[in-house]
Motif scaffolding. Sequence first.
Motif, PDB file in Angstrom:
ATOM      1  N   ARG A  78      14.163   2.881   2.446  1.00  0.00           N
ATOM      2  CA  ARG A  78      15.411   2.140   2.571  1.00  0.00           C
ATOM      3  C   ARG A  78      15.550   1.544   3.967  1.00  0.00           C
ATOM      4  O   ARG A  78      16.028   0.422   4.145  1.00  0.00           O
ATOM      5  N   ASP A  79      15.128   2.316   4.965  1.00  0.00           N
ATOM      6  CA  ASP A  79      15.163   1.814   6.340  1.00  0.00           C
ATOM      7  C   ASP A  79      14.184   0.657   6.511  1.00  0.00           C
ATOM      8  O   ASP A  79      14.475  -0.308   7.227  1.00  0.00           O
ATOM      9  N   VAL A  80      13.027   0.746   5.873  1.00  0.00           N
ATOM     10  CA  VAL A  80      12.041  -0.332   5.927  1.00  0.00           C
ATOM     11  C   VAL A  80      12.639  -1.628   5.384  1.00  0.00           C
ATOM     12  O   VAL A  80      12.471  -2.702   5.969  1.00  0.00           O
ATOM     13  N   VAL A  81      13.344  -1.532   4.261  1.00  0.00           N
ATOM     14  CA  VAL A  81      13.971  -2.716   3.664  1.00  0.00           C
ATOM     15  C   VAL A  81      14.951  -3.352   4.644  1.00  0.00           C
ATOM     16  O   VAL A  81      14.971  -4.582   4.831  1.00  0.00           O
ATOM     17  N   ARG A  82      15.761  -2.527   5.302  1.00  0.00           N
ATOM     18  CA  ARG A  82      16.720  -3.063   6.268  1.00  0.00           C
ATOM     19  C   ARG A  82      16.027  -3.665   7.488  1.00  0.00           C
ATOM     20  O   ARG A  82      16.449  -4.699   8.015  1.00  0.00           O
ATOM     21  N   THR A  93      11.215  -1.094  -4.764  1.00  0.00           N
ATOM     22  CA  THR A  93      10.814  -0.496  -6.035  1.00  0.00           C
ATOM     23  C   THR A  93      10.347   0.946  -5.844  1.00  0.00           C
ATOM     24  O   THR A  93      10.719   1.844  -6.617  1.00  0.00           O
ATOM     25  N   ALA A  94       9.549   1.183  -4.792  1.00  0.00           N
ATOM     26  CA  ALA A  94       9.035   2.529  -4.543  1.00  0.00           C
ATOM     27  C   ALA A  94      10.157   3.500  -4.195  1.00  0.00           C
ATOM     28  O   ALA A  94      10.120   4.677  -4.580  1.00  0.00           O
ATOM     29  N   ALA A  95      11.182   3.031  -3.486  1.00  0.00           N
ATOM     30  CA  ALA A  95      12.303   3.896  -3.115  1.00  0.00           C
ATOM     31  C   ALA A  95      13.033   4.402  -4.348  1.00  0.00           C
ATOM     32  O   ALA A  95      13.561   5.525  -4.360  1.00  0.00           O
ATOM     33  N   SER A  96      13.058   3.598  -5.394  1.00  0.00           N
ATOM     34  CA  SER A  96      13.744   4.015  -6.618  1.00  0.00           C
ATOM     35  C   SER A  96      12.908   4.991  -7.441  1.00  0.00           C
ATOM     36  O   SER A  96      13.445   5.660  -8.332  1.00  0.00           O
ATOM     37  N   ARG A  97      11.581   5.096  -7.146  1.00  0.00           N
ATOM     38  CA  ARG A  97      10.704   5.973  -7.928  1.00  0.00           C
ATOM     39  C   ARG A  97      10.454   7.319  -7.267  1.00  0.00           C
ATOM     40  O   ARG A  97      10.127   8.281  -7.946  1.00  0.00           O
ATOM     41  N   THR A  98      10.576   7.390  -5.966  1.00  0.00           N
ATOM     42  CA  THR A  98      10.173   8.610  -5.275  1.00  0.00           C
ATOM     43  C   THR A  98      11.155   9.749  -5.506  1.00  0.00           C
ATOM     44  O   THR A  98      12.367   9.543  -5.595  1.00  0.00           O
ATOM     45  N   GLY A  99      10.602  10.956  -5.568  1.00  0.00           N
ATOM     46  CA  GLY A  99      11.439  12.143  -5.655  1.00  0.00           C
ATOM     47  C   GLY A  99      11.565  12.849  -4.321  1.00  0.00           C
ATOM     48  O   GLY A  99      12.203  13.908  -4.239  1.00  0.00           O
ATOM     49  N   ASP A 100      10.974  12.266  -3.272  1.00  0.00           N
ATOM     50  CA  ASP A 100      11.005  12.871  -1.944  1.00  0.00           C
ATOM     51  C   ASP A 100      12.109  12.215  -1.113  1.00  0.00           C
ATOM     52  O   ASP A 100      12.104  10.998  -0.909  1.00  0.00           O
ATOM     53  N   ARG A 125       3.050   6.456  -8.525  1.00  0.00           N
ATOM     54  CA  ARG A 125       4.149   6.663  -9.468  1.00  0.00           C
ATOM     55  C   ARG A 125       5.315   7.391  -8.805  1.00  0.00           C
ATOM     56  O   ARG A 125       6.478   7.086  -9.057  1.00  0.00           O
ATOM     57  N   ASN A 126       4.979   8.362  -7.965  1.00  0.00           N
ATOM     58  CA  ASN A 126       6.006   9.115  -7.237  1.00  0.00           C
ATOM     59  C   ASN A 126       5.614   9.113  -5.756  1.00  0.00           C
ATOM     60  O   ASN A 126       5.006  10.056  -5.265  1.00  0.00           O
ATOM     61  N   PRO A 127       5.942   8.047  -5.027  1.00  0.00           N
ATOM     62  CA  PRO A 127       5.461   7.901  -3.649  1.00  0.00           C
ATOM     63  C   PRO A 127       5.946   9.033  -2.742  1.00  0.00           C
ATOM     64  O   PRO A 127       7.116   9.415  -2.787  1.00  0.00           O
ATOM     65  N   ARG A 128       5.044   9.530  -1.924  1.00  0.00           N
ATOM     66  CA  ARG A 128       5.373  10.513  -0.893  1.00  0.00           C
ATOM     67  C   ARG A 128       4.629  10.109   0.371  1.00  0.00           C
ATOM     68  O   ARG A 128       3.401  10.047   0.368  1.00  0.00           O
ATOM     69  N   ILE A 129       5.372   9.844   1.427  1.00  0.00           N
ATOM     70  CA  ILE A 129       4.791   9.342   2.674  1.00  0.00           C
ATOM     71  C   ILE A 129       5.017  10.379   3.765  1.00  0.00           C
ATOM     72  O   ILE A 129       6.165  10.725   4.062  1.00  0.00           O
TER      73      ILE A 129
END
Length: 220
Positions: free
Chosen positions: A202-206, A187-194, A122-126
């Motif tokens: 975002r870099d992964v998408v590019r 989708t995960a980039a829009s959910r994360t608070g980190d 729900r709130n991805p943190r990597i």
Amino acid sequence: YNGHVAAMIAGAETWERYGTGPRFEPLSEAKQREAMRYLEEHAFHVPVMFLDSEILRRIEQEGVVDRVRAAQVSVMSSLLSPRRLSRLVEYEALAGPGGDAYTVAEFLAELRRGAWTELAARNPRIDVFRRTLQRAYLEAAERAINPPEPPSGAPAPVRQAAVAARFSDARALLRGELGELQRQAQTAASRTGDAMTRLHLRDVVREIDRILDPTLAARD
């Protein structure tokens, strides 16, 4: 040790039968899936015992992140090597419909899920170790999808391997995996608070855009 386990994917047992029967027998689907589960737990996630700062700061000023990165890159490069993917395709073809084979489609899907489990949160943190693993995945995927041209004068097996990589079913399947990964990362980039996780995704998408369309790098 992780390298030995990775070798079980598309691996085979061999016996010298002196012409009395098949010499090579691919490992069972169950054995290969077991190897993948082990790698997901012990290679894709860093065991906590290796990150004990009380010990590490007694023996070195730095080095743990680079050491883990090198190990992860080695495993991921091995798993997505063109020869391993080609063996999976061949074993599946020879097993026939319903045969005992770990299909290349199943392998690639499980590899993606194992390397990118955070995307379903729900709130991805990597963390830094997983970000490094995920970059290693993208680098290995790029080599499989866009294999470099062999150098002039390269031996015949090297040239043949490059041609086989371009014609392999694994190339199309891996493109599909990257497309699904890109959708999940957005989708995960829009959910994360980190903040670092957001920048990473975002870099992964590019990066996936560039891998799937190498002309983008030339235009940049």
